[in-house]
Design a protein around this motif. Sequence first.
Motif, PDB file in Angstrom:
ATOM      1  N   LEU A 124       0.815  -1.209   0.000  1.00 24.19           N
ATOM      2  CA  LEU A 124       0.000   0.000   0.000  1.00 24.19           C
ATOM      3  C   LEU A 124       0.847   1.257   0.000  1.00 24.19           C
ATOM      4  O   LEU A 124       1.914   1.290   0.600  1.00 24.19           O
ATOM      5  CB  LEU A 124      -0.893   0.023   1.250  1.00 24.19           C
ATOM      6  N   ILE A 125       0.335   2.301  -0.629  1.00 21.90           N
ATOM      7  CA  ILE A 125       0.890   3.645  -0.509  1.00 21.90           C
ATOM      8  C   ILE A 125      -0.094   4.392   0.381  1.00 21.90           C
ATOM      9  O   ILE A 125      -1.282   4.493   0.066  1.00 21.90           O
ATOM     10  CB  ILE A 125       1.000   4.365  -1.872  1.00 21.90           C
ATOM     11  N   LEU A 126       0.402   4.904   1.505  1.00 23.94           N
ATOM     12  CA  LEU A 126      -0.450   5.538   2.507  1.00 23.94           C
ATOM     13  C   LEU A 126       0.039   6.937   2.836  1.00 23.94           C
ATOM     14  O   LEU A 126       1.241   7.184   2.907  1.00 23.94           O
ATOM     15  CB  LEU A 126      -0.452   4.705   3.794  1.00 23.94           C
ATOM     16  N   GLU A 127      -0.900   7.827   3.067  1.00 26.31           N
ATOM     17  CA  GLU A 127      -0.623   9.172   3.562  1.00 26.31           C
ATOM     18  C   GLU A 127      -1.022   9.160   5.036  1.00 26.31           C
ATOM     19  O   GLU A 127      -2.097   8.679   5.379  1.00 26.31           O
ATOM     20  CB  GLU A 127      -1.486  10.160   2.781  1.00 26.31           C
ATOM     21  N   ARG A 128      -0.154   9.672   5.908  1.00 27.11           N
ATOM     22  CA  ARG A 128      -0.435   9.626   7.347  1.00 27.11           C
ATOM     23  C   ARG A 128      -0.238  10.999   7.968  1.00 27.11           C
ATOM     24  O   ARG A 128       0.790  11.645   7.794  1.00 27.11           O
ATOM     25  CB  ARG A 128       0.501   8.618   8.017  1.00 27.11           C
ATOM     26  N   LEU A 129      -1.248  11.431   8.716  1.00 29.90           N
ATOM     27  CA  LEU A 129      -1.186  12.671   9.489  1.00 29.90           C
ATOM     28  C   LEU A 129      -1.448  12.316  10.946  1.00 29.90           C
ATOM     29  O   LEU A 129      -2.441  11.654  11.258  1.00 29.90           O
ATOM     30  CB  LEU A 129      -2.238  13.672   9.000  1.00 29.90           C
ATOM     31  N   ILE A 130      -0.540  12.726  11.829  1.00 33.10           N
ATOM     32  CA  ILE A 130      -0.694  12.495  13.264  1.00 33.10           C
ATOM     33  C   ILE A 130      -0.654  13.855  13.960  1.00 33.10           C
ATOM     34  O   ILE A 130       0.294  14.616  13.785  1.00 33.10           O
ATOM     35  CB  ILE A 130       0.435  11.612  13.833  1.00 33.10           C
ATOM     36  N   LEU A 131      -1.706  14.130  14.739  1.00 35.09           N
ATOM     37  CA  LEU A 131      -1.796  15.395  15.456  1.00 35.09           C
ATOM     38  C   LEU A 131      -2.103  15.152  16.929  1.00 35.09           C
ATOM     39  O   LEU A 131      -2.955  14.324  17.253  1.00 35.09           O
ATOM     40  CB  LEU A 131      -2.914  16.268  14.858  1.00 35.09           C
ATOM     41  N   PRO A 132      -1.435  15.885  17.817  1.00 42.66           N
ATOM     42  CA  PRO A 132      -1.755  15.774  19.242  1.00 42.66           C
ATOM     43  C   PRO A 132      -2.945  16.679  19.581  1.00 42.66           C
ATOM     44  O   PRO A 132      -2.954  17.854  19.231  1.00 42.66           O
ATOM     45  CB  PRO A 132      -0.479  16.268  19.923  1.00 42.66           C
ATOM     46  N   PHE A 133      -3.945  16.108  20.237  1.00 42.30           N
ATOM     47  CA  PHE A 133      -5.119  16.873  20.661  1.00 42.30           C
ATOM     48  C   PHE A 133      -5.296  16.739  22.165  1.00 42.30           C
ATOM     49  O   PHE A 133      -4.944  15.719  22.755  1.00 42.30           O
ATOM     50  CB  PHE A 133      -6.398  16.349  19.988  1.00 42.30           C
TER      51      PHE A 133
END
Length: 192
Positions: A124-133
């Motif tokens: 797979l080709i994946l785009e990942r965004l991780i944000l602290p909330f």
Amino acid sequence: MAFFVEKLDLSRIESGEAGDGAQFMYRFWLRNEGHMNRDSGMTHLSRQLMLFRPEYIPGDVPPVGLIGKDTTFRRYIPTTNEPTSLPLEYRSMMAPGYHAAIAGEPWFDIQRTGQMMGEGTPDLILERLILPFRTAAGFERLFCLLTLREEVSRSGRSDPEDRRGGFRPGTDRCRSGWVHRPAIAPRFQPEA
């Protein structure tokens, strides 16, 4: 099979080069300074999110708190409920993004899984965004949006090492549009 994780500059999200969900979530995070407020767009997006407890574990991903029912994770790895059950080598490669978010830094990358996620899982080709909330109750959580850009095994390429038209790690360029795909119309609208 080729495997890579390439951190991308957040300006790509701001300029519309990320998926609609990533653009919405990042703008929401900026506007609310990392505080989670009630919002119909985030409620809708939550089905596609994984939430992690911000627990630093050297060389590994943090413990998961919730995996939305419409996540890429559930779609491609339905036999497990825990990212920690994925191969350690894969988790180690994913860990720096979570560690950055634990430190309060947003993280955006593109990755190709190759065979790293284990037998029976497609490349797979994946785009990942991780944000602290921070929630209204004062809990800190890492929100991870993992978006499928391409299932390489179904792309018709006979040579898995062939990157013709694909992302070139280390070059900060994407030739196929995996990241440079501008949104046609935003799907998620904040509450008025």
